[in-house]
Scaffold this motif. Structure first.
Motif, PDB file in Angstrom:
ATOM      1  N   LEU B  31       7.874   4.457   2.232  1.00  0.00           N
ATOM      2  CA  LEU B  31       9.039   4.770   3.071  1.00  0.00           C
ATOM      3  C   LEU B  31      10.346   4.602   2.296  1.00  0.00           C
ATOM      4  CD1 LEU B  31       8.080   2.919   6.405  1.00  0.00           C
ATOM      5  CD2 LEU B  31       7.527   5.272   5.678  1.00  0.00           C
ATOM      6  N   HIS B  32      11.333   5.380   2.710  1.00  0.00           N
ATOM      7  CA  HIS B  32      12.663   5.252   2.121  1.00  0.00           C
ATOM      8  C   HIS B  32      13.247   3.892   2.535  1.00  0.00           C
ATOM      9  CE1 HIS B  32      16.882   5.922   1.316  1.00  0.00           C
ATOM     10  NE2 HIS B  32      16.535   7.004   0.612  1.00  0.00           N
ATOM     11  N   PRO B  33      13.825   3.145   1.569  1.00  0.00           N
ATOM     12  CA  PRO B  33      14.293   1.798   1.874  1.00  0.00           C
ATOM     13  C   PRO B  33      15.372   1.758   2.958  1.00  0.00           C
ATOM     14  CG  PRO B  33      14.859   2.419  -0.401  1.00  0.00           C
ATOM     15  CD  PRO B  33      13.946   3.472   0.140  1.00  0.00           C
ATOM     16  N   ALA B  34      16.172   2.811   3.057  1.00  0.00           N
ATOM     17  CA  ALA B  34      17.256   2.787   4.053  1.00  0.00           C
ATOM     18  C   ALA B  34      16.817   3.426   5.370  1.00  0.00           C
ATOM     19  CB  ALA B  34      18.479   3.515   3.505  1.00  0.00           C
ATOM     20  N   ARG B 305       2.187  -5.691   5.595  1.00  0.00           N
ATOM     21  CA  ARG B 305       3.466  -5.156   6.070  1.00  0.00           C
ATOM     22  C   ARG B 305       4.137  -4.272   5.026  1.00  0.00           C
ATOM     23  NH1 ARG B 305       7.106 -10.038   8.282  1.00  0.00           N
ATOM     24  NH2 ARG B 305       8.628  -8.334   8.153  1.00  0.00           N
ATOM     25  N   TYR B 306       5.101  -3.498   5.463  1.00  0.00           N
ATOM     26  CA  TYR B 306       5.928  -2.750   4.514  1.00  0.00           C
ATOM     27  C   TYR B 306       6.865  -3.724   3.805  1.00  0.00           C
ATOM     28  CZ  TYR B 306       4.694   2.105   5.483  1.00  0.00           C
ATOM     29  OH  TYR B 306       4.037   3.312   5.553  1.00  0.00           O
ATOM     30  N   ASP B 307       6.908  -3.625   2.465  1.00  0.00           N
ATOM     31  CA  ASP B 307       7.831  -4.478   1.709  1.00  0.00           C
ATOM     32  C   ASP B 307       8.278  -3.742   0.445  1.00  0.00           C
ATOM     33  OD1 ASP B 307       9.380  -6.643   0.996  1.00  0.00           O
ATOM     34  OD2 ASP B 307       7.703  -7.968   0.477  1.00  0.00           O
ATOM     35  N   GLU B 313      15.268  -4.672  -4.381  1.00  0.00           N
ATOM     36  CA  GLU B 313      15.094  -3.741  -3.263  1.00  0.00           C
ATOM     37  C   GLU B 313      15.431  -2.311  -3.653  1.00  0.00           C
ATOM     38  OE1 GLU B 313      17.148  -5.403   0.157  1.00  0.00           O
ATOM     39  OE2 GLU B 313      15.903  -7.217   0.070  1.00  0.00           O
ATOM     40  N   THR B 314      15.046  -1.942  -4.878  1.00  0.00           N
ATOM     41  CA  THR B 314      15.311  -0.576  -5.338  1.00  0.00           C
ATOM     42  C   THR B 314      14.117   0.349  -5.122  1.00  0.00           C
ATOM     43  OG1 THR B 314      14.732  -1.406  -7.536  1.00  0.00           O
ATOM     44  CG2 THR B 314      17.057  -1.076  -7.081  1.00  0.00           C
ATOM     45  N   THR B 315      12.923  -0.200  -4.947  1.00  0.00           N
ATOM     46  CA  THR B 315      11.744   0.664  -4.806  1.00  0.00           C
ATOM     47  C   THR B 315      11.606   1.141  -3.361  1.00  0.00           C
ATOM     48  OG1 THR B 315      10.166  -1.037  -4.116  1.00  0.00           O
ATOM     49  CG2 THR B 315      10.577  -0.830  -6.480  1.00  0.00           C
ATOM     50  N   PRO B 316      10.817   2.183  -3.156  1.00  0.00           N
ATOM     51  CA  PRO B 316      10.456   2.536  -1.781  1.00  0.00           C
ATOM     52  C   PRO B 316       9.702   1.362  -1.145  1.00  0.00           C
ATOM     53  CG  PRO B 316       9.806   4.269  -3.321  1.00  0.00           C
ATOM     54  CD  PRO B 316      10.232   3.099  -4.145  1.00  0.00           C
ATOM     55  N   LEU B 317       9.608   1.386   0.179  1.00  0.00           N
ATOM     56  CA  LEU B 317       8.815   0.376   0.876  1.00  0.00           C
ATOM     57  C   LEU B 317       7.349   0.789   0.830  1.00  0.00           C
ATOM     58  CD1 LEU B 317      11.166  -0.063   3.953  1.00  0.00           C
ATOM     59  CD2 LEU B 317      10.757  -1.749   2.134  1.00  0.00           C
ATOM     60  N   LEU B 318       6.500  -0.158   0.452  1.00  0.00           N
ATOM     61  CA  LEU B 318       5.062   0.118   0.369  1.00  0.00           C
ATOM     62  C   LEU B 318       4.350  -0.767   1.383  1.00  0.00           C
ATOM     63  CD1 LEU B 318       4.725   0.017  -3.535  1.00  0.00           C
ATOM     64  CD2 LEU B 318       4.887   2.063  -2.092  1.00  0.00           C
ATOM     65  N   LYS B 319       3.349  -0.219   2.053  1.00  0.00           N
ATOM     66  CA  LYS B 319       2.600  -1.046   2.994  1.00  0.00           C
ATOM     67  C   LYS B 319       1.545  -1.825   2.218  1.00  0.00           C
ATOM     68  CE  LYS B 319       0.905  -1.670   7.519  1.00  0.00           C
ATOM     69  NZ  LYS B 319       0.631  -1.102   8.849  1.00  0.00           N
ATOM     70  N   MET B 320       1.681  -3.133   2.246  1.00  0.00           N
ATOM     71  CA  MET B 320       0.771  -3.960   1.445  1.00  0.00           C
ATOM     72  C   MET B 320       0.721  -5.391   1.966  1.00  0.00           C
ATOM     73  SD  MET B 320       3.129  -4.069  -2.007  1.00  0.00           S
ATOM     74  CE  MET B 320       4.849  -4.595  -1.971  1.00  0.00           C
ATOM     75  N   PHE B 321      -0.311  -6.114   1.560  1.00  0.00           N
ATOM     76  CA  PHE B 321      -0.314  -7.551   1.778  1.00  0.00           C
ATOM     77  C   PHE B 321       0.743  -8.129   0.848  1.00  0.00           C
ATOM     78  CE2 PHE B 321      -4.516  -6.317   3.221  1.00  0.00           C
ATOM     79  CZ  PHE B 321      -4.613  -7.023   4.425  1.00  0.00           C
ATOM     80  N   VAL B 447      11.401  -9.931   4.236  1.00  0.00           N
ATOM     81  CA  VAL B 447      10.670  -8.662   4.343  1.00  0.00           C
ATOM     82  C   VAL B 447      11.283  -7.836   5.475  1.00  0.00           C
ATOM     83  CG1 VAL B 447       8.430  -7.619   4.869  1.00  0.00           C
ATOM     84  CG2 VAL B 447       8.545  -9.700   3.478  1.00  0.00           C
ATOM     85  N   PRO B 448      11.609  -6.581   5.192  1.00  0.00           N
ATOM     86  CA  PRO B 448      12.267  -5.777   6.226  1.00  0.00           C
ATOM     87  C   PRO B 448      11.342  -5.523   7.422  1.00  0.00           C
ATOM     88  CG  PRO B 448      11.634  -4.407   4.361  1.00  0.00           C
ATOM     89  CD  PRO B 448      11.372  -5.823   3.959  1.00  0.00           C
ATOM     90  N   VAL B 449      11.949  -5.372   8.573  1.00  0.00           N
ATOM     91  CA  VAL B 449      11.177  -5.038   9.772  1.00  0.00           C
ATOM     92  C   VAL B 449      11.152  -3.517   9.914  1.00  0.00           C
ATOM     93  CG1 VAL B 449      11.016  -5.290  12.263  1.00  0.00           C
ATOM     94  CG2 VAL B 449      11.850  -7.197  10.848  1.00  0.00           C
ATOM     95  N   VAL B 450       9.963  -2.976   9.898  1.00  0.00           N
ATOM     96  CA  VAL B 450       9.803  -1.520   9.902  1.00  0.00           C
ATOM     97  C   VAL B 450       9.082  -1.084  11.177  1.00  0.00           C
ATOM     98  CG1 VAL B 450       8.647   0.409   8.782  1.00  0.00           C
ATOM     99  CG2 VAL B 450       9.772  -1.349   7.403  1.00  0.00           C
TER     100      VAL B 450
END
Lengths: 451, 451
Positions: B31-34, B305-307, B313-321, B447-450
């Protein structure tokens, strides 16, 4: 085209090759240090098990490899024969360059081929501990490995300059259960004597040998072990050349040149003797070339004389090209090629022109090592880098002369524990050194006059 | 019985396996970080070549390996499949233990399988330099190796704790022509920001990733490269399992258990995905078990979760443990297994119970490594030692339960550059550590809430 030739494990050679069976000239016998008469087995019995003493003088062509030794060899043998396609391409040479990769053994060199065998024969005769010396640490770690697998204890006297340059070789020996001392040490009379004269002595193989022998002789449950020079050690290494011969046969090749570096001579013997068998018996010709450093040029600049194997004059006299047993080489990084003498069998072959020797300086040697690492990818031990330098020179000659020679060499070990030497080279700080004649002349004065 | 199975070079796999083609569940997109919306290729284009971005999202089962990559692979591939007979005997287990020996590559690990491929695709798109991060140094040296052979420049940000613990990994990268910086460094904004808060920060992969990405983005001739985590990286590693599958077939075996350690997840993916293909497509069953350290237990104790992949915080958000992208692991020696997150594909498989994970403490792991070194002879990387510990536990369970299971693991790397860790263990000074829950809780707050 395949760049690797793997010999199936079921086709691993079952016997070592004893070149003494095929020598057309009598090998000069070891002499008693006092009487100068040929020694009998009783003089060696305190330091070696009888099975190895018998192998030392055996004239039998093939000596069976015990099953227990073959079982340990199977942890990494047969080793791959590889073709250095990327290097050939980089050099634009018509030569075909093959190498036997002995770096794949757990200790990272050819040394365990004899370490495992020696540990086995010692165990069979009830020995509980083996003492030895090591230069760069390849031999010490190989014996630590071999004794551990055979259930023996191991004590290693490590030449101090290497002990300091290569802390992780020491770790490796410790991990395999060996006790390691910097030599000269305070633990032996031989060591104390040297330290009294020069507390900062960087050590030498000759000194470390004296310490290890003294240690072994003082303990009835211990024996001594040598990682090179002696006939039986060279014979154990012939599995390298025997495998290589089968692998070359599998692809229809035979070497024009077979080469390796020489410190004590065992790895060169290992790769070349099975091919020299064909030469000595008139079946095929091959050019055998040994490579040594200019900083310790026993064969290229020493005389062919009887001399001691160690500084304390405890060994029998061996006929060899020698720089004198009191010779202590400069602190060069190519730590493993620092012995004042050379295997008597290698010397005999060189004296009779069945083998030739070349000496190189360190910096061009490292230049070739880097060329290797940047084409073939792997990082060779500094000792092996000497061999690679000769291979590069020969391959370039083939290009100039438009000759399609087949070159076979022994990639005797990796350089993973020698990165400090590479750091020094890359920083332009690797000292270079060619041994001055007056140093040779000085050390030769102590060589005994025989016959 | 042969202890080694060599695959002829002519039978080396010609395509990588893309597990995405066989997943029965949709893989959560980056996911796009923003915006938190799925990203398109344009977001990744500044840092990756298009060929790799396409591989990242490809649903095609087999992706052809370019000839130039195969030619470099041939320097050390196919790697041997070995049976650990000596270890089986020592344990008295009825289990049959096989391992794929990836330590034989010039950089000493599985990492060059993707490094060479990534360097190739970058070269094809005109990239001149690649920037990357490295933890223990295995990835950095692999990329230095890969870029050198493809004629590219390489800049490596090395986690400071490893930079200091492993000087010779750095030498290796230098020898292969790379520039190496301790991270956090003063060369990037990301590094300077961390240093301002904590000048003694030991570094983390998350920080080093931020530095490498920033470096690459600032230079139009440079791209960034990641040594694990991403789909295309995992796919390049499948050559390990594809070869192993052929080799197991040659001797009529199929694993009941396939296992390896996970730092970012690529080596576990490499050995297991080709077998999981059979499981996912209902052909055969296999138990896939991943091993991580208790000091950095993302899969066993982190939420799914997405992190972010990095601290800045430059990478896309990846769903991972994840343990949270601000998590900085303790200075444990198992340097390579220190990432806060985990490959999304590994996480998805674990979340759906197609794979399980176990975590171990360091000291029992080193105990098993020593057991290995004293039976099989070779010295494993600390990362690989985690795998070996699980194998030993499983083999002992087989003994208790009298089960003849076939265990296959990836011997992902040797420990020749990790001797300091062995020294510490042998001296009883290896600190042990299980991550306290409050540290996880703290890092998870960022960790951002997505969604």
């Amino acid at each position: 085209m395949d760049q690797v030739v793997n010999l199936p494990q079921g086709q691993m050679p079952q016997a070592w090759y004893n070149i003494q069976a095929d020598l057309p000239w009598p090998a000069p016998p070891p002499l008693h240090p006092a009487t100068h008469q040929p020694i009998g087995p009783e003089l060696l019995a305190p330091i070696f098990p009888m099975a190895l003493i018998q192998q030392e003088v055996s004239q039998v062509r093939w000596i069976e490899i015990p099953q227990e030794v073959l079982d340990v060899y199977a942890l990494w043998r047969p080793t791959p024969l590889r073709r250095a396609v990327a290097l050939e391409k980089e050099l634009g040479t018509p030569a075909r360059i093959y190498y036997k990769d002995e770096s794949v053994s757990p200790p990272g060199s050819h040394k365990p081929n004899t370490a495992v065998a020696q540990a086995y024969y010692n165990k069979m005769e009830g020995v509980e501990r083996i003492a030895t010396e090591t230069g760069a640490g390849q031999w010490g770690s190989a014996l630590a490995f071999g004794t551990m697998l055979m259930g023996l204890k191991c004590t290693v006297y490590m030449v101090k300059v290497s002990y300091e340059q290569k802390p992780f070789r020491k770790s490796l020996m410790g991990l395999w259960g060996a006790e390691v001392h910097a030599s000269p040490s305070n633990l032996t009379e031989a060591g104390r004597k040297v330290l009294a004269q020069d507390p900062d002595c960087p050590g030498s193989l000759g000194i470390a040998i004296s310490e290890a022998i003294e240690d072994a002789v003082k303990d009835e449950h211990a024996k001594y072990s040598l990682g090179s020079v002696l006939n039986h050690v060279l014979m154990h290494q012939t599995i390298i050349g025997l495998e290589a011969k089968k692998q070359m046969e599998m692809i229809g090749e035979y070497p024009d040149i077979v080469t390796s570096c020489i410190g004590g001579g065992s790895n060169m013997a290992g790769i070349s003797f099975p091919f020299l068998m064909d030469k000595l018996t008139g079946k095929k010709d091959v050019q055998a070339v040994a490579v040594e450093p200019e900083a310790c040029p026993s064969v290229t600049r020493g005389p062919y004389r009887y001399d001691f194997g160690d500084i304390a004059e405890t060994t029998p006299l061996l006929k060899m090209f020698t720089l004198g047993h009191t010779f202590i080489p400069a602190k060069i990084h190519a730590g493993g090629l620092r012995y004042h003498g050379m295997a008597p069998l290698i010397c005999l072959l060189c004296d009779r022109n069945a083998m030739t020797a070349k000496a190189y300086r360190q910096n061009p040697v490292f230049e070739s090592a880097l060329l290797w690492a940047r084409t073939q990818g792997s990082v060779p031990a500094p000792e092996t880098a000497h061999t690679i330098h000769l291979v590069v020179e020969e391959a370039r000659r083939c290009k100039r002369e438009r000759k399609e020679k087949v070159i076979l060499f022994n990639y005797s070990g990796h350089g993973h524990f020698d990165m400090a030497a590479y750091d020094a080279y890359l920083a332009g700080k690797l000292e270079d050194y060619s041994l001055p004649q007056e140093e040779i002349d000085k050390a030769l004065k102590t060589v005994p006059v025989v016959g």
